[in-house]
Design an enzyme around this catalytic site. Structure first.
Site: not given
Length: 405
Positions: A174-176, A179
């Site tokens: 989810a972070d990538y 981003g």
């Protein structure tokens, strides 16, 4: 070092990365790979927590930091100190983009909210990444990638049928994803600024990035109240076979036959062309209705051969198949090397060469580049304060004595 290069498409764009860990900083990393001058603003004590995530290095940080914080200049600055907030505002006045991921209201509490910063620099583009967004009843809840996977629905789908839901591939997926969405938002906002001269802020929530990648889950539930369940290693709602199969040597392959033509190719690869006849499994609807039988046939075939043998026969018939690569497999893949997916960068202060993922996407005229590894904490503080704000040694020493930097 001025952190930029005129041969890249984002040359001349200055980005302040005041965020931590991966999501918002990953957006800044992508911008930096294509020429933006990225200033990594960190607290003087400890800096970004990402420095301590992953495999430690002799330098006191981690391999994660060296790879994911590439092409950035580290500037230490205590934003909670009035002098730190003042310096931050001065940097904002000379910048194009701000990436942050503080809990909603935190920057406002320090007098650094959008209402303040946009007056200082009306052309500013501000990416705000949180777990749940800047609005809504959950906005104040803490959120990390694993939480976003849960709320966004992807964790529910990962795992064996009726079994415990598992991590969907990567704990930081989810972070990538966020981003990437954040980077798209920044580029769109830069285009809008070209046309209007005005900046704007971008509200990116981790769970929304996950939820957006949900194919027909939403319309299927909205129209038919259909809830998709876990399918394990075989997803047979639309295609069969469509899953993972273990080979004789204990390895795994992925095989996907989305059409009848592709299944006919697989049948030929298995030496059983009769399976693709209309009277057996030549029709996708028939295969879906008898998915367990079809999967068993493919499973038995795969288990009788090594992975290399299965893939050789699939490739010979143009059947969509691939190995389930671990990282060692990826390093040894000739296609990976032909595409230069891995790049070796000298880590001079470690006396070693660091191999990391190369820049994507590949632009034909202005490809991105990796010009430096993740910086030491505060490595560029003096350089940036002198270069951008014109500070002298006396002013910098004063800030240091007050523990602002």
């Amino acid at each position: 070092m001025d952190g930029t290069t005129t041969t890249l498409p984002l040359a001349g764009i200055r980005v302040i990365d005041a965020a931590t860990v991966i999501a918002a900083p990953f957006c800044a990393t992508l911008l930096g790979e294509f020429g933006a001058d990225v200033l990594k603003v960190e607290h003087p004590i400890g800096g970004d927590a990402l420095r301590r995530f992953g495999t430690p290095t002799a330098r006191g940080d981690t391999l994660t930091w060296l790879s994911e914080s590439r092409n950035k200049r580290s500037v230490t600055l205590n934003l909670q100190h009035p002098e730190g907030a003042r310096v931050f505002k001065e940097l904002i006045a000379h910048s194009d983009v701000l990436c942050e991921n503080f809990r909603p209201g935190t920057l406002e509490k320090w007098g650094l909210g959008w209402d303040v910063l946009s007056k200082i620099n009306p052309r500013l583009i501000m990416l705000r990444v949180t777990g749940y967004g800047q609005t809504g009843p959950y906005r104040d809840r803490p959120g990390f990638a694993r939480i976003a996977h849960a709320v966004g629905g992807i964790a529910y789908l990962a795992g064996m049928p009726k079994g415990t839901p598992v991590t969907p591939g990567s704990t930081t997926l989810a972070d990538y994803m966020t981003g990437l969405y954040g980077c798209i938002g920044v580029l769109l906002a830069l285009r809008h600024r070209e046309q209007t001269g005005r900046g704007q802020y971008i509200d990116a929530a981790l769970y929304e990035s996950v939820f957006r990648c949900s194919d027909e889950l939403v319309p299927a539930y909205g129209m038919y109240r259909k809830v998709r369940e876990r399918h394990g290693s075989h997803y047979n709602e639309f295609a069969c076979p469509h899953g993972h199969f273990q080979t004789k040597d204990g390895k795994w392959v992925a095989i996907s036959c989305a059409t009848d033509k592709l299944f006919a190719r697989l049948a030929n690869a298995m030496g059983r062309p009769e399976l693709a006849s209309s009277s057996v499994y030549g029709d996708q609807k028939v295969r879906l209705a008898h998915a367990s039988d079809v999967n068993e046939i493919v499973r038995d075939w795969c288990s009788s051969l090594t992975r290399a043998e299965v893939l050789e026969r699939c490739y010979a018939t143009a059947t969509p198949a691939a190995p389930l690569n671990d990282i060692a497999d990826f390093f040894g893949d000739r296609h990976v090397h032909a595409r230069r997916n891995l790049v070796a960068i000298d880590a001079e202060d470690l006396g070693e060469t660091l191999i990391m993922p190369n820049v994507v996407p590949k632009l034909s005229e202005t490809p991105g580049s990796i010009r430096s590894l993740g910086p030491k904490l505060g490595e560029h503080t003096e350089e940036v304060l002198k270069e951008i704000l014109g500070m002298c040694d006396e002013q910098i020493n004063d800030l240091r004595s007050k523990r602002v930097i």
